[in-house]
Design a protein around this motif. Structure first.
Motif, PDB file in Angstrom:
ATOM      1  N   ALA A  27      93.204  97.973 -58.741  1.00 16.76           N
ATOM      2  CA  ALA A  27      93.151  96.795 -57.855  1.00 16.76           C
ATOM      3  C   ALA A  27      94.311  96.237 -58.108  1.00 16.76           C
ATOM      4  O   ALA A  27      94.642  95.225 -57.469  1.00 16.76           O
ATOM      5  N   CYS A  28      95.753  96.716 -58.787  1.00 15.22           N
ATOM      6  CA  CYS A  28      96.759  96.091 -58.768  1.00 15.22           C
ATOM      7  C   CYS A  28      97.485  95.471 -57.516  1.00 15.22           C
ATOM      8  O   CYS A  28      97.613  96.666 -57.102  1.00 15.22           O
ATOM      9  N   ARG A  29      98.492  94.262 -57.310  1.00 18.92           N
ATOM     10  CA  ARG A  29      99.059  94.330 -56.114  1.00 18.92           C
ATOM     11  C   ARG A  29     100.282  93.598 -56.455  1.00 18.92           C
ATOM     12  O   ARG A  29     100.159  92.748 -57.336  1.00 18.92           O
ATOM     13  N   ALA A  33      98.708  88.442 -61.390  1.00 20.35           N
ATOM     14  CA  ALA A  33      99.767  88.817 -62.545  1.00 20.35           C
ATOM     15  C   ALA A  33      98.659  88.126 -63.971  1.00 20.35           C
ATOM     16  O   ALA A  33      99.763  87.827 -64.774  1.00 20.35           O
ATOM     17  N   ARG A  34      97.617  87.914 -63.822  1.00 19.13           N
ATOM     18  CA  ARG A  34      96.695  87.505 -64.851  1.00 19.13           C
ATOM     19  C   ARG A  34      97.595  88.426 -66.167  1.00 19.13           C
ATOM     20  O   ARG A  34      97.193  87.591 -67.282  1.00 19.13           O
ATOM     21  N   CYS A  35      97.688  89.935 -65.641  1.00 19.03           N
ATOM     22  CA  CYS A  35      97.726  90.307 -66.981  1.00 19.03           C
ATOM     23  C   CYS A  35      98.932  90.286 -67.505  1.00 19.03           C
ATOM     24  O   CYS A  35      99.854  89.999 -68.572  1.00 19.03           O
ATOM     25  N   LEU A 131      89.058  96.819 -60.943  1.00 22.70           N
ATOM     26  CA  LEU A 131      88.681  95.449 -59.906  1.00 22.70           C
ATOM     27  C   LEU A 131      89.557  94.366 -60.448  1.00 22.70           C
ATOM     28  O   LEU A 131      90.433  94.588 -61.509  1.00 22.70           O
ATOM     29  N   ARG A 132      90.007  93.300 -59.224  1.00 22.12           N
ATOM     30  CA  ARG A 132      90.316  92.521 -60.158  1.00 22.12           C
ATOM     31  C   ARG A 132      90.452  92.076 -60.948  1.00 22.12           C
ATOM     32  O   ARG A 132      89.516  91.617 -60.597  1.00 22.12           O
ATOM     33  N   CYS A 133      91.231  91.639 -61.829  1.00 18.61           N
ATOM     34  CA  CYS A 133      91.476  91.048 -63.591  1.00 18.61           C
ATOM     35  C   CYS A 133      90.917  88.802 -63.191  1.00 18.61           C
ATOM     36  O   CYS A 133      89.892  88.727 -63.842  1.00 18.61           O
TER      37      CYS A 133
HETATM   38  S1  SF4 Z   1      96.023  91.347 -63.459  1.00 17.17           S
HETATM   39 FE1  SF4 Z   1      94.599  92.694 -63.721  1.00 17.17          FE
HETATM   40  S2  SF4 Z   1      94.302  93.839 -61.264  1.00 17.17           S
HETATM   41 FE2  SF4 Z   1      95.930  92.180 -61.126  1.00 17.17          FE
HETATM   42  S3  SF4 Z   1      97.861  93.368 -62.189  1.00 17.17           S
HETATM   43 FE3  SF4 Z   1      96.775  93.051 -63.920  1.00 17.17          FE
HETATM   44  S4  SF4 Z   1      96.058  94.257 -64.700  1.00 17.17           S
HETATM   45 FE4  SF4 Z   1      96.409  94.768 -61.790  1.00 17.17          FE
END
Ligand code: SF4
Ligand code: SF4
Length: 230
Positions: A27-29, A33-35, A131-133
């Motif tokens: 789901a990374c796009r 940027a939560r990560c 999945l989106r975090c």
């Molecule tokens: S926040 Fe989660 S879904 Fe979004 S880029 Fe980071 S790891 Fe991927």
């Protein structure tokens, strides 16, 4: 191995990992940027590459930004991945290490995007989620990806076994010093300063029995280092 050769191996490892992770639907796009937190860790080799890029692009002001935020909390590792593998082999418990994503965003993050995306450390590259975090509150990762991520961290540390590991902020500030960059290139780093830890070679890979067979071809690709290294 000199620094240029190590950087070529680093590049090879990044490419092998990119090929591996491309097989998974994530789901990374861009813009997600939560990560991207203040808790990213890396090795001296990766921090050296990043700091040289900053200096070459005239972004030395970025080091000042890091200095200004030095008192903010961040994850400061006490053991490296290879040290952790040794602890597991001995059947001991790893030390408790505090880390909280709410300690804030990565100092690089600008309007939800990474301005150093092409040279981002492996700690960012291996952060993926099915999945989106933002929806789940955590990253949903296939267990085999977790195993591969650990093995790659072990290889990265092994390649840079004369160097250190640490938090992005601490290692970049270490390399803000031209003298430290010179010492790293010369292979003459002394004992790590406070907040950084000495890397170690691989003694054993952290691969659970159920992933051993599947892991063989990935490790083979990792070890096929290009013969035309600088
Ligand atoms: S926040 Fe989660 S879904 Fe979004 S880029 Fe980071 S790891 Fe991927
Ligand atoms: S370096 Fe870039 S990709 Fe990595 S956490 Fe920071 S902003 Fe995100």
């Amino acid at each position: 191995m000199g620094v240029e050769e190590k950087l070529a191996v680093l590049d090879h490892i990044y490419r092998v990992y990119e090929g591996f992770i491309a097989e998974y639907e994530t789901a990374c796009r861009k813009g997600c940027a939560r990560c991207c937190t203040r808790n990213v860790t890396l090795t001296t080799l990766e921090a050296y590459a990043l700091s040289v890029r900053l200096v070459d692009e005239g972004r030395a002001d970025f080091f000042e930004k890091l200095r200004g935020a030095i008192d903010l909390p961040r994850f400061i590792p006490r053991v490296t991945t290879n040290a952790l593998a040794e602890i597991c082999i001995r059947g001991e418990d790893p030390p408790e290490e505090a880390s909280d994503p709410d300690w804030g965003a990565c100092p690089f993050l600008e309007e939800g995007e990474c301005p150093v995306y092409a040279v981002r450390p492996y700690g960012c590259r291996c952060m993926v989620s099915a999945l989106r975090c933002d929806d789940t509150g955590f990253a949903e990762m296939d267990p085999f990806i977790v195993t591969v991520n650990n093995v790659v961290l072990q290889y990265l540390e092994h390649v840079d076994r004369d160097g250190y590991s640490g938090n992005l902020t601490d290692l970049l500030l270490f390399f803000a010093s031209a003298d430290n960059r010179r010492r790293y290139r010369a292979g003459s780093l002394g004992p790590p300063p406070e907040g950084l830890i000495r890397n170690r070679p691989i003694r054993a890979l952290m691969v659970p029995p159920r992933h051993r067979q599947k892991m063989l071809s990935f490790i083979e690709s990792l070890q096929k280092v290009p013969s035309n290294l600088p």
